[in-house]
Design an enzyme around this catalytic site. Sequence first.
Site, PDB file in Angstrom:
ATOM      1  CG  ASP A 241      -2.286   0.626   0.769  1.00  0.00           C
ATOM      2  OD1 ASP A 241      -2.213   1.542  -0.065  1.00  0.00           O
ATOM      3  OD2 ASP A 241      -3.215   0.061   1.199  1.00  0.00           O
ATOM      4  N   GLY A 263       4.231   0.856  -1.964  1.00  0.00           N
ATOM      5  CA  GLY A 263       4.081   0.750  -3.315  1.00  0.00           C
ATOM      6  C   GLY A 263       2.823   1.413  -3.988  1.00  0.00           C
ATOM      7  CG  PHE A 265      -2.724  -1.054  -6.007  1.00  0.00           C
ATOM      8  CD1 PHE A 265      -3.466   0.081  -6.998  1.00  0.00           C
ATOM      9  CD2 PHE A 265      -3.154  -0.694  -4.925  1.00  0.00           C
ATOM     10  CE1 PHE A 265      -4.584   0.712  -6.320  1.00  0.00           C
ATOM     11  CE2 PHE A 265      -4.237  -0.035  -4.329  1.00  0.00           C
ATOM     12  CZ  PHE A 265      -4.873   0.547  -5.319  1.00  0.00           C
ATOM     13  CG  HIS A 283     -15.298  -0.436  -3.439  1.00  0.00           C
ATOM     14  ND1 HIS A 283     -16.411  -0.259  -2.408  1.00  0.00           N
ATOM     15  CD2 HIS A 283     -14.288  -0.105  -2.773  1.00  0.00           C
ATOM     16  CE1 HIS A 283     -15.791   0.150  -1.104  1.00  0.00           C
ATOM     17  NE2 HIS A 283     -14.493   0.070  -1.237  1.00  0.00           N
TER      18      HIS A 283
END
Length: 373
Positions: A241, A263, A265, A283
């Site tokens: 994250d 990091g 994603f 979501h």
Amino acid sequence: MVARMAFLPLLRVLQGARKTRSWAELKLLLRDRFFPARTTCANGEDPLPPLLFQIATAYWLSQAIYVAAKLGIADLLEAGPLSCTTLAAATRSDSRSLYRLLRALSSTGLFSQVDKERFALSRLAEPLRSDIPGSLRAIVVTIGEIHYQACGELLHSVRTGSTAFNQVFGTSLFEYLQQNAEASDAFNRGMTNLSSLLAQAVLLAYNFSGISSIVDVGGGEGELLRRILELYPGTKGVVLDLPNSIGSANHLSDGGRCSYIAGNFFESVPEGADVYLLCGVVHDWDDHHALKVLANCRKAMMKNGRMLIIDMIVPEANSASFSKLLDLNMLVMTGGRERTKAEFYALLDAANYRITRIIRTMAPQSVIEAMPK
């Protein structure tokens, strides 16, 4: 034999929870699922205004709850009833105004007015305490602050299709959180508290046996992964994250079973895991951005790897569902969306996955299992 296998996740979770602090969260989940708190109507109540008016003014109540959470009223009432004068002094508030706040909240069952000046905690308000399993205080605070302000511009999102949060704050939600430590702390603690309860529901529904490694993509402080590793000691994990989302979390690192990687994603994810976990991540994004995350996970995973998406599924029928309101919140906050089952199938097909099964949990979220085609 089939019945016994169906109960294996439950037995495993119950046995594991007895040995860890997860037992409190599990009890809370079961209690709220099967024995929800109810408020009773007293005789002699004033007539209520039209239902539509009650719904339209519901934000009066939500903001009152936020103020009580922000002031820490539930923590102060933990040991027993206190006078409004005492509560006002402890919270540096105006005594008469605080009395009016607590009187209003007591009328809904959130607190109890025991006499003219004293108020007590009710079961409904217990989750506003900071120090209990399943605490909702932090998430109520973040909902009452940044969510509330962004939702005030819902009309902007509906008219333009763009994110109201950006209109209000001049930047995206996750960029804002990187720049504002106090808001980030409340947001991250809120997500961690929700993850504690969701983890119990996921563990009751999904069997992680035989999985040697998990990458929790966008896993924040790692609460969900920590719960999985507690119950499955043969599994290792990685939390990926942004730096401010991970914060100072390090409780998983002992023994080398889990590590944290700061990091993005959208750029890459750690390679070679058996399972890639996306809890409340898909979501957050529209299809274009969600496909980028899914593509990076597919590129990184082993040939027989699995994707687990934990999100709500919007029912196709015209029925009541919290997912439909949460979908509006995602429109306002991030530009993301809640999806129907058909939309998840289409999204994962476009990302070159096939859905192998969808498992409902005791929480509003389901576990969507997929594998590379």
